[in-house]
Design a protein around this motif. Structure first.
Motif, PDB file in Angstrom:
ATOM      1  N   ALA A 278       0.863  -1.178   0.000  1.00 43.59           N
ATOM      2  CA  ALA A 278       0.000   0.000   0.000  1.00 43.59           C
ATOM      3  C   ALA A 278       0.902   1.231   0.000  1.00 43.59           C
ATOM      4  N   PRO A 279       0.385   2.393  -0.439  1.00 45.58           N
ATOM      5  CA  PRO A 279       1.226   3.587  -0.472  1.00 45.58           C
ATOM      6  C   PRO A 279       1.731   3.978   0.915  1.00 45.58           C
ATOM      7  N   VAL A 280       3.055   4.193   1.006  1.00 40.64           N
ATOM      8  CA  VAL A 280       3.685   4.683   2.230  1.00 40.64           C
ATOM      9  C   VAL A 280       4.502   5.920   1.874  1.00 40.64           C
ATOM     10  N   THR A 281       4.757   6.773   2.838  1.00 38.44           N
ATOM     11  CA  THR A 281       5.525   7.978   2.552  1.00 38.44           C
ATOM     12  C   THR A 281       6.995   7.633   2.357  1.00 38.44           C
ATOM     13  N   PHE A 282       7.666   8.455   1.563  1.00 38.65           N
ATOM     14  CA  PHE A 282       9.109   8.283   1.409  1.00 38.65           C
ATOM     15  C   PHE A 282       9.799   8.413   2.761  1.00 38.65           C
ATOM     16  N   ALA A 283       9.334   9.340   3.580  1.00 35.83           N
ATOM     17  CA  ALA A 283       9.964   9.541   4.882  1.00 35.83           C
ATOM     18  C   ALA A 283       9.879   8.291   5.750  1.00 35.83           C
ATOM     19  N   SER A 284       8.784   7.534   5.621  1.00 28.79           N
ATOM     20  CA  SER A 284       8.607   6.340   6.458  1.00 28.79           C
ATOM     21  C   SER A 284       9.591   5.236   6.119  1.00 28.79           C
ATOM     22  N   ILE A 285      10.193   5.284   4.915  1.00 30.47           N
ATOM     23  CA  ILE A 285      11.211   4.304   4.549  1.00 30.47           C
ATOM     24  C   ILE A 285      12.589   4.957   4.497  1.00 30.47           C
ATOM     25  N   ASP A 286      12.698   6.109   5.180  1.00 26.71           N
ATOM     26  CA  ASP A 286      13.985   6.806   5.364  1.00 26.71           C
ATOM     27  C   ASP A 286      14.571   7.381   4.084  1.00 26.71           C
ATOM     28  N   PHE A 287      13.710   7.776   3.163  1.00 24.73           N
ATOM     29  CA  PHE A 287      14.155   8.530   2.000  1.00 24.73           C
ATOM     30  C   PHE A 287      13.487   9.902   2.064  1.00 24.73           C
ATOM     31  N   LEU A 288      14.247  10.894   2.483  1.00 28.50           N
ATOM     32  CA  LEU A 288      13.674  12.226   2.713  1.00 28.50           C
ATOM     33  C   LEU A 288      13.722  13.038   1.428  1.00 28.50           C
ATOM     34  N   SER A 289      12.888  12.651   0.470  1.00 31.77           N
ATOM     35  CA  SER A 289      12.863  13.352  -0.797  1.00 31.77           C
ATOM     36  C   SER A 289      11.437  13.686  -1.183  1.00 31.77           C
ATOM     37  N   SER A 290      11.301  14.618  -2.129  1.00 26.47           N
ATOM     38  CA  SER A 290       9.998  15.119  -2.569  1.00 26.47           C
ATOM     39  C   SER A 290       9.756  14.714  -4.014  1.00 26.47           C
ATOM     40  N   LEU A 291       8.612  14.104  -4.259  1.00 28.01           N
ATOM     41  CA  LEU A 291       8.250  13.632  -5.590  1.00 28.01           C
ATOM     42  C   LEU A 291       7.834  14.799  -6.475  1.00 28.01           C
ATOM     43  N   ILE A 292       8.489  14.935  -7.618  1.00 30.32           N
ATOM     44  CA  ILE A 292       8.145  15.990  -8.573  1.00 30.32           C
ATOM     45  C   ILE A 292       6.811  15.649  -9.224  1.00 30.32           C
ATOM     46  N   MET A 293       5.836  16.547  -9.085  1.00 31.05           N
ATOM     47  CA  MET A 293       4.550  16.335  -9.741  1.00 31.05           C
ATOM     48  C   MET A 293       3.824  17.675  -9.871  1.00 31.05           C
ATOM     49  N   VAL A 294       3.490  18.015 -11.092  1.00 27.45           N
ATOM     50  CA  VAL A 294       2.715  19.223 -11.376  1.00 27.45           C
ATOM     51  C   VAL A 294       1.469  18.809 -12.133  1.00 27.45           C
ATOM     52  N   VAL A 295       0.310  19.239 -11.655  1.00 28.97           N
ATOM     53  CA  VAL A 295      -0.975  18.896 -12.261  1.00 28.97           C
ATOM     54  C   VAL A 295      -1.532  20.118 -12.959  1.00 28.97           C
ATOM     55  N   GLU A 296      -1.943  19.955 -14.206  1.00 27.87           N
ATOM     56  CA  GLU A 296      -2.531  21.035 -14.981  1.00 27.87           C
ATOM     57  C   GLU A 296      -4.001  20.727 -15.256  1.00 27.87           C
ATOM     58  N   GLY A 297      -4.795  21.788 -15.370  1.00 28.75           N
ATOM     59  CA  GLY A 297      -6.204  21.573 -15.683  1.00 28.75           C
ATOM     60  C   GLY A 297      -6.992  22.852 -15.614  1.00 28.75           C
ATOM     61  N   SER A 298      -8.275  22.701 -15.390  1.00 24.47           N
ATOM     62  CA  SER A 298      -9.154  23.861 -15.253  1.00 24.47           C
ATOM     63  C   SER A 298      -9.876  23.780 -13.913  1.00 24.47           C
ATOM     64  N   GLY A 299     -10.120  24.941 -13.316  1.00 24.29           N
ATOM     65  CA  GLY A 299     -10.798  24.988 -12.034  1.00 24.29           C
ATOM     66  C   GLY A 299      -9.897  24.653 -10.871  1.00 24.29           C
ATOM     67  N   LEU A 300      -8.583  24.604 -11.099  1.00 23.01           N
ATOM     68  CA  LEU A 300      -7.653  24.249 -10.018  1.00 23.01           C
ATOM     69  C   LEU A 300      -7.348  25.493  -9.185  1.00 23.01           C
ATOM     70  N   PRO A 301      -6.265  26.245  -9.418  1.00 20.57           N
ATOM     71  CA  PRO A 301      -6.191  27.518  -8.715  1.00 20.57           C
ATOM     72  C   PRO A 301      -7.217  28.478  -9.308  1.00 20.57           C
ATOM     73  N   VAL A 302      -7.865  29.250  -8.478  1.00 22.05           N
ATOM     74  CA  VAL A 302      -8.834  30.228  -8.989  1.00 22.05           C
ATOM     75  C   VAL A 302      -8.064  31.457  -9.433  1.00 22.05           C
ATOM     76  N   SER A 303      -8.122  31.781 -10.726  1.00 26.49           N
ATOM     77  CA  SER A 303      -7.431  32.957 -11.228  1.00 26.49           C
ATOM     78  C   SER A 303      -8.269  34.201 -10.976  1.00 26.49           C
ATOM     79  N   LEU A 304      -7.582  35.343 -10.908  1.00 25.88           N
ATOM     80  CA  LEU A 304      -8.285  36.601 -10.679  1.00 25.88           C
ATOM     81  C   LEU A 304      -9.126  36.944 -11.901  1.00 25.88           C
ATOM     82  N   GLN A 305     -10.332  37.396 -11.655  1.00 23.45           N
ATOM     83  CA  GLN A 305     -11.220  37.795 -12.744  1.00 23.45           C
ATOM     84  C   GLN A 305     -11.227  39.319 -12.868  1.00 23.45           C
TER      85      GLN A 305
END
Length: 208
Positions: free
Chosen positions: A176-203
């Motif tokens: 099952a999914p476990v955090t990297f920190a829980s297996i002693d790898f202190l790193s951050s997974l690169i992931m950028v999500v693109e789409g619509s309705g995600l951050p609300v842009s100024l109107q």
């Protein structure tokens, strides 16, 4: 060694302070350590934190991969899966039974040799109908029961993150999914999500 930074657009979200691919990731080797067995990497996005609209759609996910010195690949098969998870699910957990699939896409990635962290944008679509009731979970993987030769690794970095990165690797005991920190790898997974309705842009409005 690091790759080119990934710039955030007006309709993209991330959980890191720095989206530059690096060389800190880990994956699960196959039995003879010539390749990578089934390895899956996850982030859970709490859309309300990003100012999402009442509903939102994903159009693409950017990830980062490296070969770790094992040799490049002309067509590394990577699948991106999109899920919703009830917002009531305990924070910073990803129980598999709570996931509802909303989209999937597979793309062969041309990963260069020489441990060069490289980013890839994979088109994939999915809709989160209610961003208050549901969070978004994004997974990328080499597939169920995979034995991918040569080996590969996520091109993680050590940047601060707002929520943890997760790995699932049955061959290494993480069913099952476990955090990297829980297996002693202190790193951050690169992931950028693109789409619509995600951050609300100024109107922009005109007032008479």
């Amino acid at each position: 060694m690091s790759g080119a930074p990934i710039a955030l657009g007006a309709a993209s979200i991330s959980q890191q302070t720095d989206n530059t691919p690096g060389t800190e990731g880990v994956s699960c080797p196959n039995d003879d350590e010539t390749g990578t067995s089934e390895s899956a990497f996850y982030r859970r996005f709490y859309l309300a934190e990003h100012g999402a609209a009442p509903s939102a759609s994903v159009s693409a996910v950017t990830i980062a991969v490296r070969d770790g010195g094992s040799g490049g690949s002309d067509a590394l098969p990577i699948t991106v899966n999109l899920y919703t998870i009830p917002a009531s699910t305990p924070e910073d957990t990803i129980p598999l039974a709570a996931l509802t699939p909303i989209g999937t896409a597979t793309m062969p990635l041309s990963v260069p040799a020489g441990n060069a962290p490289t980013s890839f944008t994979i088109p994939v679509t999915g809709t989160i109908a209610d961003t208050t009731a549901s969070n978004l979970v994004v997974e990328w993987t080499n597939g169920a029961g995979a034995d991918t030769v040569p080996s590969f690794y996520p091109a993680n970095n050590l940047a601060a993150e707002t929520h943890p990165s997760f790995i699932r690797a049955p061959g290494c005991g993480a069913t099952a999914p476990v955090t990297f920190a829980s297996i002693d790898f202190l790193s951050s997974l690169i992931m950028v999500v693109e789409g619509s309705g995600l951050p609300v842009s100024l109107q922009q409005y005109t007032v008479d």
